[in-house]
Design a protein around this motif. Structure first.
Motif, PDB file in Angstrom:
ATOM      1  N   LEU A   1     -22.535  67.720  39.200  1.00 14.82           N
ATOM      2  CA  LEU A   1     -21.454  68.315  38.426  1.00 14.82           C
ATOM      3  C   LEU A   1     -21.002  67.394  37.288  1.00 14.82           C
ATOM      4  CD1 LEU A   1     -19.267  69.910  41.254  1.00 14.82           C
ATOM      5  CD2 LEU A   1     -21.147  70.921  39.956  1.00 14.82           C
ATOM      6  N   LEU A   2     -21.056  66.092  37.511  1.00 17.56           N
ATOM      7  CA  LEU A   2     -20.677  65.155  36.465  1.00 17.56           C
ATOM      8  C   LEU A   2     -21.699  65.132  35.332  1.00 17.56           C
ATOM      9  CD1 LEU A   2     -19.337  62.153  38.594  1.00 17.56           C
ATOM     10  CD2 LEU A   2     -18.000  63.583  37.029  1.00 17.56           C
ATOM     11  N   ARG A   3     -22.990  65.278  35.677  1.00 20.48           N
ATOM     12  CA  ARG A   3     -24.029  65.293  34.639  1.00 20.48           C
ATOM     13  C   ARG A   3     -24.016  66.601  33.863  1.00 20.48           C
ATOM     14  NH1 ARG A   3     -27.387  63.309  38.741  1.00 20.48           N
ATOM     15  NH2 ARG A   3     -28.347  65.389  38.904  1.00 20.48           N
ATOM     16  N   ALA A   4     -23.721  67.682  34.553  1.00 19.11           N
ATOM     17  CA  ALA A   4     -23.755  69.000  33.930  1.00 19.11           C
ATOM     18  C   ALA A   4     -22.483  69.262  33.121  1.00 19.11           C
ATOM     19  CB  ALA A   4     -23.932  70.073  35.001  1.00 19.11           C
ATOM     20  N   ASP A   5     -22.481  70.384  32.412  1.00 20.93           N
ATOM     21  CA  ASP A   5     -21.318  70.772  31.624  1.00 20.93           C
ATOM     22  C   ASP A   5     -20.401  71.606  32.503  1.00 20.93           C
ATOM     23  OD1 ASP A   5     -19.571  71.205  29.597  1.00 20.93           O
ATOM     24  OD2 ASP A   5     -21.048  71.894  28.147  1.00 20.93           O
TER      25      ASP A   5
ATOM     26  N   LYS B   1     -17.796  61.819  30.256  1.00 15.78           N
ATOM     27  CA  LYS B   1     -18.713  62.185  31.347  1.00 15.78           C
ATOM     28  C   LYS B   1     -18.435  61.404  32.635  1.00 15.78           C
ATOM     29  CE  LYS B   1     -21.200  65.356  29.343  1.00 15.78           C
ATOM     30  NZ  LYS B   1     -21.129  66.751  29.821  1.00 15.78           N
ATOM     31  N   THR B   2     -17.217  60.910  32.788  1.00 17.90           N
ATOM     32  CA  THR B   2     -16.852  60.215  34.029  1.00 17.90           C
ATOM     33  C   THR B   2     -15.850  61.017  34.844  1.00 17.90           C
ATOM     34  OG1 THR B   2     -15.091  59.012  32.886  1.00 17.90           O
ATOM     35  CG2 THR B   2     -17.261  57.941  33.013  1.00 17.90           C
ATOM     36  N   ILE B   3     -15.232  62.024  34.239  1.00 15.90           N
ATOM     37  CA  ILE B   3     -14.225  62.847  34.918  1.00 15.90           C
ATOM     38  C   ILE B   3     -14.476  64.307  34.566  1.00 15.90           C
ATOM     39  CG2 ILE B   3     -11.774  63.474  34.935  1.00 15.90           C
ATOM     40  CD1 ILE B   3     -11.050  60.598  34.714  1.00 15.90           C
ATOM     41  N   ASN B   4     -14.442  65.166  35.584  1.00 14.71           N
ATOM     42  CA  ASN B   4     -14.585  66.596  35.304  1.00 14.71           C
ATOM     43  C   ASN B   4     -13.446  67.422  35.897  1.00 14.71           C
ATOM     44  OD1 ASN B   4     -15.114  66.786  38.048  1.00 14.71           O
ATOM     45  ND2 ASN B   4     -17.293  67.239  37.823  1.00 14.71           N
ATOM     46  N   GLN B   5     -12.486  66.743  36.537  1.00  9.84           N
ATOM     47  CA  GLN B   5     -11.344  67.444  37.124  1.00  9.84           C
ATOM     48  C   GLN B   5     -10.055  66.994  36.451  1.00  9.84           C
ATOM     49  OE1 GLN B   5     -10.972  67.399  41.355  1.00  9.84           O
ATOM     50  NE2 GLN B   5     -12.944  68.370  41.724  1.00  9.84           N
ATOM     51  N   PHE B   6      -9.228  67.976  36.093  1.00 11.56           N
ATOM     52  CA  PHE B   6      -7.981  67.698  35.396  1.00 11.56           C
ATOM     53  C   PHE B   6      -6.853  68.498  36.042  1.00 11.56           C
ATOM     54  CE2 PHE B   6     -11.498  67.157  32.519  1.00 11.56           C
ATOM     55  CZ  PHE B   6     -11.232  65.934  31.908  1.00 11.56           C
ATOM     56  N   VAL B   7      -5.701  67.844  36.201  1.00 12.70           N
ATOM     57  CA  VAL B   7      -4.505  68.517  36.707  1.00 12.70           C
ATOM     58  C   VAL B   7      -3.547  68.677  35.529  1.00 12.70           C
ATOM     59  CG1 VAL B   7      -2.598  68.463  38.340  1.00 12.70           C
ATOM     60  CG2 VAL B   7      -4.808  67.467  38.974  1.00 12.70           C
ATOM     61  N   VAL B   8      -3.330  69.900  35.118  1.00 17.41           N
ATOM     62  CA  VAL B   8      -2.427  70.196  34.008  1.00 17.41           C
ATOM     63  C   VAL B   8      -1.090  70.630  34.614  1.00 17.41           C
ATOM     64  CG1 VAL B   8      -2.015  71.651  31.988  1.00 17.41           C
ATOM     65  CG2 VAL B   8      -4.327  70.847  32.501  1.00 17.41           C
TER      66      VAL B   8
ATOM     67  N   ALA C   1     -15.348  66.446  42.553  1.00 15.92           N
ATOM     68  CA  ALA C   1     -14.903  65.451  41.580  1.00 15.92           C
ATOM     69  C   ALA C   1     -15.892  64.307  41.402  1.00 15.92           C
ATOM     70  CB  ALA C   1     -13.539  64.886  41.983  1.00 15.92           C
ATOM     71  N   ASN C   2     -16.647  63.972  42.445  1.00 14.31           N
ATOM     72  CA  ASN C   2     -17.599  62.853  42.315  1.00 14.31           C
ATOM     73  C   ASN C   2     -19.032  63.259  42.599  1.00 14.31           C
ATOM     74  OD1 ASN C   2     -17.688  63.028  45.152  1.00 14.31           O
ATOM     75  ND2 ASN C   2     -16.078  61.478  45.364  1.00 14.31           N
TER      76      ASN C   2
ATOM     77  N   TYR D   1     -10.739  60.078  40.619  1.00  9.06           N
ATOM     78  CA  TYR D   1     -11.749  60.982  40.073  1.00  9.06           C
ATOM     79  C   TYR D   1     -11.146  62.193  39.366  1.00  9.06           C
ATOM     80  CZ  TYR D   1     -14.891  58.218  42.924  1.00  9.06           C
ATOM     81  OH  TYR D   1     -15.600  57.181  43.484  1.00  9.06           O
ATOM     82  N   ASN D   2      -9.826  62.212  39.156  1.00  6.97           N
ATOM     83  CA  ASN D   2      -9.233  63.276  38.365  1.00  6.97           C
ATOM     84  C   ASN D   2      -8.173  62.684  37.443  1.00  6.97           C
ATOM     85  OD1 ASN D   2      -6.668  63.260  39.853  1.00  6.97           O
ATOM     86  ND2 ASN D   2      -7.853  64.138  41.519  1.00  6.97           N
ATOM     87  N   ALA D   3      -7.774  63.453  36.455  1.00 11.55           N
ATOM     88  CA  ALA D   3      -6.798  62.984  35.474  1.00 11.55           C
ATOM     89  C   ALA D   3      -5.635  63.964  35.417  1.00 11.55           C
ATOM     90  CB  ALA D   3      -7.445  62.855  34.106  1.00 11.55           C
TER      91      ALA D   3
END
Length: 606
Positions: A176-180, A29-36, A171-172, A202-204
């Motif tokens: 949005l971070l609290r929600a799914d 619940k600390t990151i919601n953005q991902f770069v694949v 991203a921050n 803020y992204n991985a």
């Protein structure tokens, strides 16, 4: 005693590594953005509803597997615009869109926009409404490099800035971070994306790698499990399925499928030779033509002189063949003056090792961000292809420098990518680097240090009559000139003038040209008669007189100061005293260093 209950089965066990990592990091619940990024246009292994194995495109895997529990899954790219995974979500979005049009006076219900600025504004409004209702949402942005491209900040368009700011806000955003809510951006090359975005905490970034041996083996077995496929493959292929998996390192599932389908559907026989050709074509195409396979019939036996260097490389080849990559250097620096056969030596090594060797071609581009993207693609392929040897010719010019200026930092970033790849000890003896240059002094120390190009091999002009005779004999075999040494002009062997291997090859080629020209000019016999000799007898072959005339006429290019500089630079770089000719072993290094600096001043090269 009660039995200890078995641990619950991991519901993510069948996921690829990158997907498991995405799920793990999302649950923090600390990151919601991902770069694949990486091998994102390939198939993804998954399971069907009955526990069987399937291979599906990335988009289908995200929608039907990774985000199967989400209420709303949205896909967006510049070409297709906004798309929803199911009809109900689309209808719900259309209802929200009507309300948006009423409030803001737009007419998006009639025609949806496709540009990022308006699309992100619409989606931001819609997501906040539905997240407030407790909905679980996933957004997949494909071809992300077209949304937030790599560029210097000063050249960002208003649209690029708007898209970048929106993504950084999402991203921050605490809601949005609290929600799914999850955002996945998909791109082949990480280097093609905006640097400020990539560097954000803020992204991985998650890399989709090319399949390893066991994964390729599993795919081949799965593909051949269809009715009749195994029998048909065995009848049409000389390559067992295990060997197919072993010999396709660097290929993805889609490429493997094309090889198998060519056998099963088109009935084309698969041999080890055709497999090698197919692999070469597929990998060179995947690398945008920036990798070239080095194929040669030559071996180190074809190299004249350089006995110590050949002995070392033969020992290295034996270590590779016997499965001892741990004793190999990370890389080699091969230096020496022009014409000493540096590239030829490395090429003949390819004929000894039994593993692929590729040559890194010019990967630089005039377009912003493309150079780094090209190199990222190449390095990804090399990691997947291991074991592999990599030759970089003219390395002093190709690799740049950490301190290079005037190209918006491209050279320094390229240098960083190469340096990092060369020092990755996981690939010791599996990715073997050969940096070839006549000017090792121009190369940055960071690439030449131990842990990267660890072995420095120096090649020099022949210094003894025996070396000159051996070199000439090798060049005669290479050029097809057949003369006994007694008929060779003494000037080629007495050492009064230095002839490099390249000089000798050029001289012998000139002799062949002169002999062929004289043969064409000679009178031909009348039909059926026994007059003048035929072409070959009239001078088609190189004779002692022809070679003597060519030697007398030949004036090799003379760059004495440059050659001296290249010689001394190679002497200073060589990491093995035994590889130095006797005349260089006793040189005082401080005096040699001063002479190198003096020579640079004389030729205006500082």
């Amino acid at each position: 005693m009660a039995e200890t209950p078995a641990p619950p089965a991991d519901p993510l066990a069948h996921y690829p590594t990158w997907a498991r990592e995405l799920a793990r990091r999302y649950f923090t619940k600390t990151i919601n953005q991902f770069v694949v990024h990486g091998n994102v246009r390939d198939l993804v292994p998954s399971e069907d509803g009955r526990g069987g194995r399937v291979y599906v495109p990335l988009r289908q895997f995200l929608a039907d597997d990774l985000f199967a529990g989400r209420d709303i899954v949205v896909f967006y790219d510049r070409s297709d615009g906004i798309h929803f995974q199911d009809v109900d979500s689309r209808r719900d979005f259309n209802r929200a869109l009507s309300g948006y049009d009423t409030i803001f006076g737009t007419e998006y219900a009639k025609k949806l926009p496709k540009d990022p600025a308006r699309v992100f504004a619409l989606l931001d409004n819609y997501f906040r409404l539905r997240l407030a209702d407790g909905k679980r949402i996933a957004l997949v942005v494909d071809y992300a490099e077209t949304i937030i491209p790599m560029s210097e900040a000063a050249s960002y368009s208003t649209e690029d800035r708007g898209a970048l700011v929106t993504l950084q806000k999402w991203a921050n955003d605490p809601l949005l971070l609290r929600a799914d809510f999850t955002l996945v951006l998909v791109a082949e090359n990480l280097g093609d994306l905006s640097r400020p975005f990539i560097q954000s905490p803020y992204n991985a970034e998650l890399e989709v790698g090319l399949p390893a041996f066991d994964q390729r083996q599993a795919f081949v077995s799965w593909f051949l499990s269809a009715d009749g496929a195994r029998a048909r493959y065995d009848a049409l292929s000389d390559v067992p399925d295990l060997a197919l998996a072993q010999n396709t390192a660097g290929l993805g599932y889609v490429q493997l499928r094309s090889i198998l389908a060519d056998v099963l559907e088109n009935g084309r026989r698969l041999t080890f030779e055709t497999l090698s050709e197919k692999k070469k074509e597929l990998i060179e195409a995947e690398a945008y033509g920036l990798l070239e396979f080095v194929e040669t019939d030559y071996t180190l036996d074809m190299v004249a002189g350089h006995a110590e260097a050949k002995d070392h490389l033969r020992a290295a080849a034996e270590a590779i063949k016997t499965g001892r990559p741990d004793v190999m250097p990370m890389g080699y620096l091969v230096s020496g003056p022009v014409g000493t056969g540096k590239t030829f030596l490395v090429t003949t090594f390819a004929g000894e090792i039994g593993i692929p060797m590729v040559k890194l071609k010019n990967f630089r581009s005039q377009w912003q961000g493309v150079t780094e993207g090209n190199l990222e693609k190449i390095l990804t392929l090399l990691r997947a292809m291991n074991p592999v040897a990599v030759m970089i010719d003219e390395a002093d010019a190709a690799l740049g420098d950490r301190s290079s200026q005037g190209d918006s930092g491209v050279s320094s970033r390229v240098f960083g990518q190469i340096a990092q790849a060369m020092s990755d000890t996981r690939y010791r003896g599996r990715i073997i680097w050969f940096l070839v240059t006549a000017r090792p002094d121009l190369m940055p120390v960071d690439l030449k240090r131990q842990g990267r190009a660890e072995e420095h091999i120096g090649l020099f002009y022949p210094s003894t009559r025996e070396d000159r005779e051996e070199l000439l004999q090798v060049m005669m075999r290479k050029t097809g000139v057949d003369l006994p040494l007694d008929d060779v002009p003494e000037a080629l062997l007495d050492g009064e003038r230095t002839y490099s291997g390249a000089d000798m090859e050029a001289l012998l080629t000139r002799a062949k040209f002169r002999a062929a020209t004289h043969a064409l000019d000679a009178p031909h016999p009348a039909p059926g008669g026994d007059g003048a000799a035929g072409v070959e007898d009239a001078g088609g072959a190189v004779t002692a007189d022809v070679l003597q005339a060519v030697v007398d006429d030949f004036v090799p290019p003379s760059y004495p100061l440059q050659v001296e500089l290249q010689n001394l630079a190679a002497v200073l770089e060589c990491t093995s005293l035994s590889m130095l000719p006797e005349r260089f072993r006793a040189l005082d290094r401080e005096a040699t260093t001063r002479r190198v600096a003096e020579l640079k001043g004389l030729i205006g090269d500082r």
